[in-house]
Design a protein around this motif. Structure first.
Motif, PDB file in Angstrom:
ATOM      1  N   UNK A 188       0.837  -1.204   0.000  1.00 41.33           N
ATOM      2  CA  UNK A 188       0.000   0.000   0.000  1.00 41.33           C
ATOM      3  C   UNK A 188       0.870   1.251   0.000  1.00 41.33           C
ATOM      4  N   UNK A 189       1.961   1.193   0.772  1.00 44.72           N
ATOM      5  CA  UNK A 189       2.898   2.320   0.832  1.00 44.72           C
ATOM      6  C   UNK A 189       3.574   2.556  -0.516  1.00 44.72           C
TER       7      UNK A 189
ATOM      8  N   UNK B 208      -1.343   7.826   1.933  1.00 49.38           N
ATOM      9  CA  UNK B 208      -0.478   8.152   3.062  1.00 49.38           C
ATOM     10  C   UNK B 208      -0.927   7.469   4.348  1.00 49.38           C
ATOM     11  N   UNK B 209      -1.933   6.559   4.237  1.00 49.38           N
ATOM     12  CA  UNK B 209      -2.383   5.822   5.410  1.00 49.38           C
ATOM     13  C   UNK B 209      -3.077   4.536   4.984  1.00 49.38           C
ATOM     14  N   UNK B 210      -3.182   3.617   5.916  1.00 46.89           N
ATOM     15  CA  UNK B 210      -3.848   2.341   5.663  1.00 46.89           C
ATOM     16  C   UNK B 210      -4.478   1.875   6.970  1.00 46.89           C
ATOM     17  N   UNK B 211      -5.562   1.095   6.860  1.00 44.02           N
ATOM     18  CA  UNK B 211      -6.244   0.554   8.040  1.00 44.02           C
ATOM     19  C   UNK B 211      -5.904  -0.917   8.201  1.00 44.02           C
ATOM     20  N   UNK B 212      -5.529  -1.302   9.419  1.00 44.91           N
ATOM     21  CA  UNK B 212      -5.254  -2.705   9.752  1.00 44.91           C
ATOM     22  C   UNK B 212      -6.103  -3.081  10.953  1.00 44.91           C
TER      23      UNK B 212
ATOM     24  N   UNK C 251      -7.557  -7.752   8.536  1.00 43.69           N
ATOM     25  CA  UNK C 251      -7.916  -7.030   7.312  1.00 43.69           C
ATOM     26  C   UNK C 251      -6.980  -5.843   7.130  1.00 43.69           C
ATOM     27  N   UNK C 252      -6.523  -5.677   5.907  1.00 47.19           N
ATOM     28  CA  UNK C 252      -5.700  -4.529   5.540  1.00 47.19           C
ATOM     29  C   UNK C 252      -6.402  -3.813   4.395  1.00 47.19           C
ATOM     30  N   UNK C 253      -6.790  -2.564   4.621  1.00 48.14           N
ATOM     31  CA  UNK C 253      -7.574  -1.850   3.611  1.00 48.14           C
ATOM     32  C   UNK C 253      -6.977  -0.465   3.359  1.00 48.14           C
ATOM     33  N   UNK C 254      -6.936  -0.075   2.089  1.00 44.59           N
ATOM     34  CA  UNK C 254      -6.502   1.280   1.736  1.00 44.59           C
ATOM     35  C   UNK C 254      -7.472   1.864   0.719  1.00 44.59           C
TER      36      UNK C 254
ATOM     37  N   UNK D 266      -7.792  -1.127  -2.232  1.00 38.94           N
ATOM     38  CA  UNK D 266      -7.567  -2.567  -2.105  1.00 38.94           C
ATOM     39  C   UNK D 266      -7.893  -3.025  -0.695  1.00 38.94           C
ATOM     40  N   UNK D 267      -8.537  -4.183  -0.603  1.00 42.63           N
ATOM     41  CA  UNK D 267      -8.865  -4.779   0.697  1.00 42.63           C
ATOM     42  C   UNK D 267      -8.347  -6.211   0.734  1.00 42.63           C
ATOM     43  N   UNK D 268      -7.542  -6.514   1.736  1.00 42.03           N
ATOM     44  CA  UNK D 268      -6.975  -7.856   1.901  1.00 42.03           C
ATOM     45  C   UNK D 268      -7.468  -8.448   3.204  1.00 42.03           C
ATOM     46  N   UNK D 269      -7.938  -9.686   3.148  1.00 43.50           N
ATOM     47  CA  UNK D 269      -8.435 -10.360   4.350  1.00 43.50           C
ATOM     48  C   UNK D 269      -7.746 -11.688   4.510  1.00 43.50           C
ATOM     49  N   UNK D 270      -7.215 -11.904   5.697  1.00 41.42           N
ATOM     50  CA  UNK D 270      -6.522 -13.146   6.042  1.00 41.42           C
ATOM     51  C   UNK D 270      -7.243 -13.810   7.211  1.00 41.42           C
TER      52      UNK D 270
END
Length: 344
Positions: free
Chosen positions: A267-268, A274-278, A290-293, A335-339
């Motif tokens: 994402x970086x 300039x930010x992302x949610x985890x 979940x990692x979402x930007x 983009x949204x990633x889910x593990x």
């Protein structure tokens, strides 16, 4: 076709029935075994012919559907309609060995309600697929390792080594200083160089393997890593953890950490944000992250940017611990990633 030709064809079919490696079982309307060929007797023994359920279920090891091994969900035996499609099952042979088979179950006589259950051993094909997969994965792993080594080499050469050379030069000049004020100024400059060198070395060490992951667990390792990202790049990670500081299996912690690390750094590098949610939570027997930007996104299936294993590597890491990895991305929307990883 005359009687002689019919008789000849019958003999050929009978020979095929007994000599083929395909396992063929005929069943009546009650699910009882009417007849089976020699190949089928490798799987279904003589004392297991009273009913289809007993004969098949007592030997079935699962994978008759895509849901789970040892699962009876949507089993073909419970289906109200019998089609001609094939499926894969694992059956235990009379020798005690569990082998994979491609199976079919279909009606061949509507009038007499006779069904046929066939099995074809696909062990050789699966072995070849596994070897091909292993070779492909090995090539990607070696490539990723080499790319990572190149990156570390560049970091050491362009960062650590250059700073050491600067310190070395400053120390050489220091011995020629007679003025005490100049000596103090130059000493302070060397101190700043050494401080930056320590920070760069610590950051590189953190990337390779954070000590907090081994000592304190995932939550502490994430906080440390996200703090370093903010300090070094001004990149903000909005981190939320709904679970306590629970320790998990070392392999699970490593897999979860590496996948989140890759997702956040992608994402970086590529998300243009300039930010992302985890968000990490631990419910029942699963860890979910979940990692979402809200970045530029990309088209799934397109040529990935950057080097290393990327998405493929994250998927492979998840599979190692029996987890699932899903990614959703739309151009212009992020983009949204889910593990999800089982911890039982």
């Amino acid at each position: 076709m005359n009687e002689q030709e019919t008789s000849k064809l019958t003999q050929i079919l009978e020979q095929y029935y007994e000599k083929t490696s395909e396992m063929i079982v005929f069943l009546n309307s009650k699910g009882q075994v009417i007849n089976m060929n020699q190949a089928a007797r490798r799987v279904i023994s003589e004392d297991n012919q009273s009913s289809l359920t007993h004969a098949i279920c007592s030997r079935c090891e699962g994978y008759s559907n895509e849901f789970a091994i040892q699962s009876c969900r949507e089993c073909f035996l419970e289906s109200t309609t019998i089609g001609n499609s094939s499926f894969q099952v694992y059956m235990q042979t009379n020798s005690g060995k569990v082998e994979p088979f491609t199976a079919t179950y279909q009606t061949i006589s509507q009038e007499d309600d006779v069904k046929v259950y066939t099995l074809q051993n696909v062990s050789p094909q699966i072995e070849r697929q596994q070897k091909l997969h292993q070779q492909t994965m090995m090539q990607k792993t070696i490539s990723a390792q080499e790319n990572e080594r190149k990156r570390i080499s560049r970091e050491l050469h362009d960062g650590v080594v250059q700073e050491l050379l600067n310190v070395s030069v400053e120390l050489r000049l220091l011995k020629y200083q007679d003025n005490i004020e100049n000596l103090k100024t130059q000493s302070q400059h060397i101190e700043r160089l050494m401080s930056k060198l320590i920070d760069d070395t610590r950051n590189l060490s953190l990337e390779l393997r954070p000590s907090s992951l081994d000592d304190l667990g995932l939550n502490a390792a994430f906080k440390s890593y996200f703090k370093q990202l903010e300090k070094n790049f001004g990149f903000i990670v909005h981190y939320h953890n709904d679970s306590d500081d629970i320790r998990f299996n070392n392999e699970i912690e490593t897999v979860v950490y590496r996948i989140v690390q890759e997702a956040v750094f992608n994402a970086l590098k590529y998300g243009q944000v300039d930010s992302v949610d985890v968000h990490m939570s631990c419910e029942s027997n699963f860890i979910e992250v979940e990692v979402a930007d809200q970045g530029v996104g990309f088209v799934l299936g397109s040529e990935p940017k950057g080097s290393g294993l990327g998405i493929y590597g994250m998927q492979e890491r998840a599979e190692i611990v029996g987890g699932t990895f899903n990614i959703e991305s739309k151009v212009g929307k992020g983009t949204n990633i889910k593990l999800t990883v089982p911890i039982a």
